[in-house]
Design a protein around this motif. Structure first.
Motif, PDB file in Angstrom:
ATOM      1  N   ALA A 170      26.140  12.225  32.086  1.00  0.00           N
ATOM      2  CA  ALA A 170      27.010  11.053  31.989  1.00  0.00           C
ATOM      3  C   ALA A 170      26.611  10.005  33.015  1.00  0.00           C
ATOM      4  O   ALA A 170      25.996  10.317  34.035  1.00  0.00           O
ATOM      5  N   TYR A 171      26.990   8.749  32.745  1.00  0.00           N
ATOM      6  CA  TYR A 171      26.732   7.642  33.670  1.00  0.00           C
ATOM      7  C   TYR A 171      28.037   7.242  34.349  1.00  0.00           C
ATOM      8  O   TYR A 171      29.104   7.234  33.720  1.00  0.00           O
ATOM      9  N   VAL A 172      27.918   6.934  35.637  1.00  0.00           N
ATOM     10  CA  VAL A 172      29.076   6.494  36.395  1.00  0.00           C
ATOM     11  C   VAL A 172      28.766   5.136  37.028  1.00  0.00           C
ATOM     12  O   VAL A 172      27.612   4.774  37.238  1.00  0.00           O
ATOM     13  N   GLU A 173      29.827   4.393  37.306  1.00  0.00           N
ATOM     14  CA  GLU A 173      29.685   3.052  37.893  1.00  0.00           C
ATOM     15  C   GLU A 173      29.807   3.153  39.420  1.00  0.00           C
ATOM     16  O   GLU A 173      30.765   3.735  39.930  1.00  0.00           O
ATOM     17  N   VAL A 174      28.838   2.571  40.114  1.00  0.00           N
ATOM     18  CA  VAL A 174      28.848   2.610  41.572  1.00  0.00           C
ATOM     19  C   VAL A 174      28.634   1.199  42.106  1.00  0.00           C
ATOM     20  O   VAL A 174      28.252   0.285  41.384  1.00  0.00           O
ATOM     21  N   ARG A 175      28.889   1.020  43.387  1.00  0.00           N
ATOM     22  CA  ARG A 175      28.702  -0.286  44.056  1.00  0.00           C
ATOM     23  C   ARG A 175      28.174  -0.033  45.463  1.00  0.00           C
ATOM     24  O   ARG A 175      28.645   0.861  46.163  1.00  0.00           O
ATOM     25  N   ASP A 176      27.178  -0.835  45.876  1.00  0.00           N
ATOM     26  CA  ASP A 176      26.633  -0.723  47.229  1.00  0.00           C
ATOM     27  C   ASP A 176      27.667  -1.192  48.247  1.00  0.00           C
ATOM     28  O   ASP A 176      28.514  -2.043  47.974  1.00  0.00           O
ATOM     29  N   ARG A 177      27.588  -0.619  49.437  1.00  0.00           N
ATOM     30  CA  ARG A 177      28.482  -1.054  50.493  1.00  0.00           C
ATOM     31  C   ARG A 177      27.702  -1.905  51.500  1.00  0.00           C
ATOM     32  O   ARG A 177      26.531  -1.643  51.773  1.00  0.00           O
ATOM     33  N   CYS A 178      28.349  -2.936  52.026  1.00  0.00           N
ATOM     34  CA  CYS A 178      27.712  -3.868  52.956  1.00  0.00           C
ATOM     35  C   CYS A 178      28.629  -4.102  54.151  1.00  0.00           C
ATOM     36  O   CYS A 178      29.851  -4.072  54.031  1.00  0.00           O
ATOM     37  N   GLU A 179      28.020  -4.359  55.294  1.00  0.00           N
ATOM     38  CA  GLU A 179      28.764  -4.718  56.488  1.00  0.00           C
ATOM     39  C   GLU A 179      28.031  -5.859  57.189  1.00  0.00           C
ATOM     40  O   GLU A 179      26.797  -5.879  57.256  1.00  0.00           O
ATOM     41  N   GLN A 180      28.813  -6.805  57.689  1.00  0.00           N
ATOM     42  CA  GLN A 180      28.211  -7.973  58.344  1.00  0.00           C
ATOM     43  C   GLN A 180      27.709  -7.604  59.727  1.00  0.00           C
ATOM     44  O   GLN A 180      28.392  -6.911  60.487  1.00  0.00           O
ATOM     45  N   LEU A 181      26.513  -8.091  60.042  1.00  0.00           N
ATOM     46  CA  LEU A 181      25.926  -7.850  61.349  1.00  0.00           C
ATOM     47  C   LEU A 181      26.388  -8.910  62.336  1.00  0.00           C
ATOM     48  O   LEU A 181      26.619 -10.074  61.971  1.00  0.00           O
ATOM     49  N   VAL A 182      26.492  -8.543  63.595  1.00  0.00           N
ATOM     50  CA  VAL A 182      26.760  -9.542  64.633  1.00  0.00           C
ATOM     51  C   VAL A 182      25.509 -10.403  64.782  1.00  0.00           C
ATOM     52  O   VAL A 182      24.404 -10.001  64.379  1.00  0.00           O
ATOM     53  N   PRO A 183      25.633 -11.645  65.332  1.00  0.00           N
ATOM     54  CA  PRO A 183      24.473 -12.553  65.395  1.00  0.00           C
ATOM     55  C   PRO A 183      23.236 -11.932  66.032  1.00  0.00           C
ATOM     56  O   PRO A 183      22.116 -12.146  65.541  1.00  0.00           O
ATOM     57  N   ALA A 184      23.387 -11.167  67.109  1.00  0.00           N
ATOM     58  CA  ALA A 184      22.199 -10.590  67.758  1.00  0.00           C
ATOM     59  C   ALA A 184      21.496  -9.619  66.823  1.00  0.00           C
ATOM     60  O   ALA A 184      20.256  -9.606  66.734  1.00  0.00           O
ATOM     61  N   GLU A 185      22.266  -8.780  66.096  1.00  0.00           N
ATOM     62  CA  GLU A 185      21.653  -7.843  65.160  1.00  0.00           C
ATOM     63  C   GLU A 185      21.016  -8.586  63.992  1.00  0.00           C
ATOM     64  O   GLU A 185      19.939  -8.199  63.509  1.00  0.00           O
ATOM     65  N   ALA A 186      21.672  -9.654  63.529  1.00  0.00           N
ATOM     66  CA  ALA A 186      21.102 -10.438  62.434  1.00  0.00           C
ATOM     67  C   ALA A 186      19.771 -11.058  62.848  1.00  0.00           C
ATOM     68  O   ALA A 186      18.807 -11.076  62.073  1.00  0.00           O
ATOM     69  N   CYS A 187      19.692 -11.558  64.072  1.00  0.00           N
ATOM     70  CA  CYS A 187      18.436 -12.159  64.542  1.00  0.00           C
ATOM     71  C   CYS A 187      17.337 -11.109  64.646  1.00  0.00           C
ATOM     72  O   CYS A 187      16.178 -11.378  64.283  1.00  0.00           O
ATOM     73  N   ARG A 188      17.664  -9.926  65.137  1.00  0.00           N
ATOM     74  CA  ARG A 188      16.641  -8.867  65.221  1.00  0.00           C
ATOM     75  C   ARG A 188      16.140  -8.498  63.826  1.00  0.00           C
ATOM     76  O   ARG A 188      14.934  -8.295  63.626  1.00  0.00           O
ATOM     77  N   ALA A 189      17.049  -8.400  62.870  1.00  0.00           N
ATOM     78  CA  ALA A 189      16.639  -8.049  61.506  1.00  0.00           C
ATOM     79  C   ALA A 189      15.749  -9.131  60.906  1.00  0.00           C
ATOM     80  O   ALA A 189      14.746  -8.833  60.242  1.00  0.00           O
TER      81      ALA A 189
END
Length: 226
Positions: A170-189
């Motif tokens: 059978a097929y099931v419906e899923v959704r990815d989970r996301c979390e916002q990074l703080v500015p320093a982590e966003a810059c490193r990424a």
């Protein structure tokens, strides 16, 4: 009284007071007519006038008019006055620096079917369907032996079917989970993504380079706020 007459009177008075030592350079005439009217002139009197001559010096020319310059000195009026040096203009104020771009906004997302990490600018994900066995549902062939890879909240409940094989298929419906990074982590990424992009460009083909270059410019623009 005419100007000439004044000059002759001044000269006559000067000659009388100076005595014989005065040096006479011009001859003037004192003329008296029948009515007793006296006139002074530098030409001989008429024949019907009584005449008396005298010697006089011409009056010196008047001094030239003077004007006061801006620095307080006086100069002849007919002499051109040098213009005062222009005052230096105050230095122009430097333009303010452009406002710094805001820090980048970046979300770290994890796929629900395989735990693969990716980054998103919005954090919005769409649901998608995967086989139940991929997410390791209990009772499926994969669920018995595989490690559960998706978060529990991403696993929708699945109704009992006719057996383990039916659930796995059978097929099931899923959704990815996301979390916002703080500015320093966003810059490193973002820096990590840019380094990876530049590394890929060194070994990329001619057809791949334009796309990678555009991606690198977009990453650099986002890093301007770091």
């Amino acid at each position: 009284m005419t100007t000439l007459l004044r000059l002759l009177l001044i000269a006559a008075a000067g000659a009388a007071s100076a005595g014989p030592a005065a040096a006479a350079t011009n001859t003037g005439y004192r003329c008296t007519d029948a009515n007793g009217t006296v006139s002074f002139q530098d030409k001989p009197c008429r024949s019907d006038q009584q005449s008396r001559s005298f010697e006089y010096d011409r009056a010196p020319p008047p001094p030239p008019e003077e004007i006061v310059a801006e620095d307080g000195t006086t100069v002849p009026a007919d002499e051109p006055v040098a213009a005062a040096p222009a005052r230096p203009e105050p230095p122009a104020m430097p333009a303010p620096p452009p406002p710094r771009p805001p820090p980048p906004v970046l979300f770290r997302c994890v796929r629900a079917d395989n735990d693969k990490v990716y980054f998103s600018e919005t954090g919005e994900t769409r649901p998608y369907r995967v086989p139940a066995g991929v997410v390791g549902l209990p009772g499926s062939p994969l669920g018995d032996n595989a490690t559960v890879s998706a978060p529990e909240l991403n696993r929708p409940p699945v109704a009992d079917g006719s057996g383990a094989n039916a659930i796995a298929a059978a097929y099931v419906e899923v959704r990815d989970r996301c979390e916002q990074l703080v500015p320093a982590e966003a810059c490193r990424a973002l820096r990590s993504q840019l380094d990876e992009n530049l590394s890929r460009q060194r070994g990329a083909s001619r057809d791949e380079r334009p796309g990678l270059a555009n991606e690198a410019r977009a990453l650099a623009d986002k890093l301007a706020g770091c």
